[in-house]
Design a protein around this motif. Structure first.
Motif, PDB file in Angstrom:
ATOM      1  N   ALA A   6       0.821  -1.217   0.000  1.00 54.56           N
ATOM      2  CA  ALA A   6       0.000   0.000   0.000  1.00 54.56           C
ATOM      3  C   ALA A   6       0.843   1.250   0.000  1.00 54.56           C
ATOM      4  CB  ALA A   6      -0.914  -0.011   1.218  1.00 54.56           C
ATOM      5  N   ARG A   7       2.132   1.126  -0.326  1.00 58.63           N
ATOM      6  CA  ARG A   7       3.053   2.245  -0.120  1.00 58.63           C
ATOM      7  C   ARG A   7       2.759   3.419  -1.021  1.00 58.63           C
ATOM      8  NH1 ARG A   7       9.606   2.365  -0.896  1.00 58.63           N
ATOM      9  NH2 ARG A   7       9.868   4.542  -0.352  1.00 58.63           N
ATOM     10  N   HIS A   8       2.537   3.148  -2.259  1.00 60.48           N
ATOM     11  CA  HIS A   8       2.452   4.254  -3.201  1.00 60.48           C
ATOM     12  C   HIS A   8       1.078   4.304  -3.828  1.00 60.48           C
ATOM     13  CE1 HIS A   8       6.568   5.236  -2.615  1.00 60.48           C
ATOM     14  NE2 HIS A   8       6.902   3.991  -2.824  1.00 60.48           N
ATOM     15  N   ALA A   9       0.159   4.954  -3.135  1.00 60.42           N
ATOM     16  CA  ALA A   9      -1.242   5.024  -3.555  1.00 60.42           C
ATOM     17  C   ALA A   9      -1.423   6.135  -4.552  1.00 60.42           C
ATOM     18  CB  ALA A   9      -2.123   5.260  -2.332  1.00 60.42           C
ATOM     19  N   MET A  10      -0.943   5.945  -5.753  1.00 58.86           N
ATOM     20  CA  MET A  10      -0.840   7.047  -6.694  1.00 58.86           C
ATOM     21  C   MET A  10      -1.865   7.045  -7.818  1.00 58.86           C
ATOM     22  SD  MET A  10       1.518   8.784  -5.450  1.00 58.86           S
ATOM     23  CE  MET A  10       1.787   9.915  -6.769  1.00 58.86           C
ATOM     24  N   LEU A  11      -2.412   5.886  -8.168  1.00 59.92           N
ATOM     25  CA  LEU A  11      -3.259   5.829  -9.343  1.00 59.92           C
ATOM     26  C   LEU A  11      -4.713   5.734  -8.941  1.00 59.92           C
ATOM     27  CD1 LEU A  11      -1.159   3.277 -11.428  1.00 59.92           C
ATOM     28  CD2 LEU A  11      -1.093   5.762 -11.513  1.00 59.92           C
ATOM     29  N   ASP A  12      -5.564   6.545  -9.544  1.00 63.68           N
ATOM     30  CA  ASP A  12      -6.981   6.430  -9.276  1.00 63.68           C
ATOM     31  C   ASP A  12      -7.469   5.069  -9.716  1.00 63.68           C
ATOM     32  OD1 ASP A  12      -7.406   8.839  -8.173  1.00 63.68           O
ATOM     33  OD2 ASP A  12      -8.024   9.828 -10.008  1.00 63.68           O
ATOM     34  N   VAL A  13      -8.280   4.442  -8.884  1.00 70.96           N
ATOM     35  CA  VAL A  13      -8.870   3.172  -9.271  1.00 70.96           C
ATOM     36  C   VAL A  13     -10.013   3.411 -10.236  1.00 70.96           C
ATOM     37  CG1 VAL A  13     -10.032   1.125  -8.397  1.00 70.96           C
ATOM     38  CG2 VAL A  13      -8.184   2.159  -7.087  1.00 70.96           C
ATOM     39  N   THR A 241      -8.611   7.420   0.852  1.00 71.41           N
ATOM     40  CA  THR A 241      -7.877   6.269   1.370  1.00 71.41           C
ATOM     41  C   THR A 241      -8.097   5.055   0.460  1.00 71.41           C
ATOM     42  OG1 THR A 241      -9.740   5.661   2.807  1.00 71.41           O
ATOM     43  CG2 THR A 241      -8.085   7.167   3.718  1.00 71.41           C
ATOM     44  N   GLY A 242      -7.785   3.860   0.972  1.00 76.10           N
ATOM     45  CA  GLY A 242      -7.830   2.643   0.179  1.00 76.10           C
ATOM     46  C   GLY A 242      -9.205   2.365  -0.422  1.00 76.10           C
ATOM     47  N   SER A 243      -9.200   2.028  -1.709  1.00 71.54           N
ATOM     48  CA  SER A 243     -10.459   1.882  -2.462  1.00 71.54           C
ATOM     49  C   SER A 243     -11.198   0.587  -2.171  1.00 71.54           C
ATOM     50  CB  SER A 243     -10.157   1.941  -3.959  1.00 71.54           C
ATOM     51  OG  SER A 243      -9.418   0.783  -4.356  1.00 71.54           O
ATOM     52  N   GLY A 244     -10.497  -0.413  -1.618  1.00 69.65           N
ATOM     53  CA  GLY A 244     -11.123  -1.713  -1.416  1.00 69.65           C
ATOM     54  C   GLY A 244     -11.100  -2.593  -2.650  1.00 69.65           C
ATOM     55  N   GLN A 245     -10.610  -2.075  -3.753  1.00 69.19           N
ATOM     56  CA  GLN A 245     -10.543  -2.861  -4.986  1.00 69.19           C
ATOM     57  C   GLN A 245      -9.224  -3.621  -5.073  1.00 69.19           C
ATOM     58  OE1 GLN A 245     -11.812  -0.943  -8.569  1.00 69.19           O
ATOM     59  NE2 GLN A 245     -13.158   0.489  -7.500  1.00 69.19           N
ATOM     60  N   ARG A 246      -9.216  -4.621  -5.935  1.00 70.37           N
ATOM     61  CA  ARG A 246      -8.019  -5.445  -6.120  1.00 70.37           C
ATOM     62  C   ARG A 246      -7.127  -4.861  -7.208  1.00 70.37           C
ATOM     63  NH1 ARG A 246      -7.582 -10.353  -4.154  1.00 70.37           N
ATOM     64  NH2 ARG A 246      -6.710 -11.317  -6.032  1.00 70.37           N
ATOM     65  N   TYR A 247      -5.817  -5.027  -7.020  1.00 68.73           N
ATOM     66  CA  TYR A 247      -4.855  -4.584  -8.016  1.00 68.73           C
ATOM     67  C   TYR A 247      -3.688  -5.571  -8.029  1.00 68.73           C
ATOM     68  CZ  TYR A 247      -2.076  -2.758  -4.107  1.00 68.73           C
ATOM     69  OH  TYR A 247      -1.338  -2.636  -2.953  1.00 68.73           O
ATOM     70  N   THR A 257      -6.499  -1.490   0.750  1.00 69.64           N
ATOM     71  CA  THR A 257      -7.153  -1.185   2.023  1.00 69.64           C
ATOM     72  C   THR A 257      -6.267  -0.290   2.883  1.00 69.64           C
ATOM     73  OG1 THR A 257      -6.242  -3.183   3.058  1.00 69.64           O
ATOM     74  CG2 THR A 257      -8.437  -3.360   2.054  1.00 69.64           C
ATOM     75  N   THR A 258      -6.907   0.483   3.740  1.00 63.66           N
ATOM     76  CA  THR A 258      -6.219   1.250   4.776  1.00 63.66           C
ATOM     77  C   THR A 258      -6.623   0.640   6.102  1.00 63.66           C
ATOM     78  OG1 THR A 258      -6.404   3.252   3.412  1.00 63.66           O
ATOM     79  CG2 THR A 258      -5.807   3.545   5.727  1.00 63.66           C
ATOM     80  N   TYR A 301     -14.090  10.108  -3.195  1.00 60.67           N
ATOM     81  CA  TYR A 301     -14.295   8.720  -2.785  1.00 60.67           C
ATOM     82  C   TYR A 301     -12.943   8.061  -2.492  1.00 60.67           C
ATOM     83  CZ  TYR A 301     -12.997   8.442  -7.685  1.00 60.67           C
ATOM     84  OH  TYR A 301     -12.348   8.615  -8.881  1.00 60.67           O
ATOM     85  N   PRO A 302     -12.928   6.899  -1.811  1.00 60.17           N
ATOM     86  CA  PRO A 302     -11.675   6.174  -1.597  1.00 60.17           C
ATOM     87  C   PRO A 302     -11.093   5.714  -2.927  1.00 60.17           C
ATOM     88  CG  PRO A 302     -13.398   5.380  -0.115  1.00 60.17           C
ATOM     89  CD  PRO A 302     -14.072   6.246  -1.133  1.00 60.17           C
ATOM     90  N   ALA A 303      -9.850   6.081  -3.222  1.00 54.85           N
ATOM     91  CA  ALA A 303      -9.285   5.796  -4.540  1.00 54.85           C
ATOM     92  C   ALA A 303      -7.845   5.306  -4.495  1.00 54.85           C
ATOM     93  CB  ALA A 303      -9.363   7.042  -5.423  1.00 54.85           C
ATOM     94  N   SER A 304      -7.233   5.259  -3.318  1.00 58.49           N
ATOM     95  CA  SER A 304      -5.817   4.920  -3.240  1.00 58.49           C
ATOM     96  C   SER A 304      -5.624   3.410  -3.108  1.00 58.49           C
ATOM     97  CB  SER A 304      -5.162   5.640  -2.060  1.00 58.49           C
ATOM     98  OG  SER A 304      -5.382   4.933  -0.853  1.00 58.49           O
ATOM     99  N   HIS A 305      -4.352   3.013  -3.063  1.00 59.25           N
ATOM    100  CA  HIS A 305      -4.012   1.616  -2.817  1.00 59.25           C
ATOM    101  C   HIS A 305      -3.844   1.342  -1.320  1.00 59.25           C
ATOM    102  CE1 HIS A 305      -2.888   1.976  -7.106  1.00 59.25           C
ATOM    103  NE2 HIS A 305      -3.225   0.709  -7.159  1.00 59.25           N
TER     104      HIS A 305
END
Length: 333
Positions: A6-13, A241-247, A257-258, A301-305
């Motif tokens: 979860a270090r680099h939450a840079m890209l919108d989901v 924060t964390g989007s809850g989606q898989r990557y 997740t956060t 909305y939550p969009a990070s990793h």
């Protein structure tokens, strides 16, 4: 969870309509000693810089490029040549700070660039005049005038951070409005319409869960971050924060997740930190590779990793005021 998961939450989901949410400046004059009508002092250094434009060369251009880079903008290198990359970076600064987007670095743009180079976005003292009474117009990015200034004064008086009460509805004002909307369960569009005005008119400083001491609270439900000083909410920031989606990263799948819990800040990078998922602006880590960091896009909305995004301008203010020192409590709930 790996260190980098979860270090680099840079890209919108998902695609976001709220892009490029950076600090709006507010320095709107070139006088060395005078104060503008909005109550902002222009640094004396801004008056000593030459006007720079496409084709300019020399040490002043190199200084401009260095400060742009330090402020998180990308002029395409520090070579002392005002080329297309530098012009694009200047236009971006101007747009983010409510200035005329002409790509020319004059006194007003230099004033902002000097502040970026100093790593400080702490605004001058906010005017304390009461908001004017009367009708409440719909306000949105690009709006200007007394109604915007009244809104900004009310926001800051109740702890919703933005870069200054200058009567210009820029990106950080939109971020503050969105934080109010999130706090009260309103539509998260960053526009101050009738429903949002109704809350603004009765706005109070939000209560923190922390009742003593200093802490940073991250409210995952509301998607806001609170800086708590001496058991009281000092500042509220819009966050994502964390989007809850898989990557997919590092050869396996992860869930963005956060994690909830209590942590402590333990590491910081004063600048751009590059990792597997992109760049973080001035990150302050509190849970493995999860950090509070600046980023141009802080959607509704939550969009990070997994990290907690705030605007680059907000992150600069956090550093300038030392609101997140190492070992400070971070409470995620």
């Amino acid at each position: 969870m790996s260190t980098y998961e979860a270090r680099h939450a840079m890209l919108d989901v998902a695609a976001s309509p709220h892009r490029r949410l950076l600090m709006r400046g507010g320095l709107a004059a070139a006088s060395v000693t005078a104060v503008t009508g909005a109550g902002f002092f222009v640094p004396a250094a801004a008056a000593t810089h030459p006007l720079l434009k496409l084709g300019s060369r020399g040490t002043a251009v190199r200084e401009l490029q260095t400060k742009l880079t330090k402020g998180g903008y990308r002029p395409g290198g520090i070579d002392g040549i005002f080329g297309s990359g530098t012009r694009s970076a200047v236009i971006k600064v101007q747009g983010d700070h409510g200035l005329v987007k002409d790509g020319i670095c004059g006194s007003r743009t230099w004033a902002v660039v000097d502040r970026l180079g100093a790593g400080s976005t702490t605004p001058p003292p906010t005017p304390t005049d009461p908001p004017p009474s009367g009708s409440r117009p719909m306000l949105k990015p690009g709006s200007r005038g007394a109604a915007v200034k009244a809104l900004q004064i009310k926001l800051r008086a109740n702890g919703y951070w933005h870069s200054g009460s200058d009567g210009e509805y820029g990106d950080t004002t939109m971020q503050a409005v969105m934080a109010v909307q999130k706090t009260y369960g309103l539509t998260r569009d960053g526009v101050c319409g009738p429903a949002t005005w109704a809350k603004i008119d009765r706005l109070t400083r939000p209560r923190s869960r922390t009742t003593s001491g200093n802490a940073v609270e991250i409210d995952l439900t509301r998607q806001v971050l609170r800086v708590v000083l001496n058991g009281r909410t000092a500042w509220v920031f819009n966050t994502s924060t964390g989007s809850g989606q898989r990557y997919y990263q590092g050869g396996r799948w992860h869930t963005a997740t956060t994690p909830t819990g209590r942590y402590r800040f333990f590491r910081r990078v004063n600048g751009s930190d590059l990792g597997p998922l992109g760049r973080l602006w001035r990150p302050i880590y509190f849970n493995g590779g999860i950090a509070v960091h600046g980023y141009p896009s802080v959607p509704a909305y939550p969009a990070s990793h997994g990290c907690c995004r705030v605007s680059n301008a907000a992150m600069n203010a956090i550093w300038a005021n030392n609101w997140m020192p190492n070992n400070r409590l971070v409470w995620v709930y």
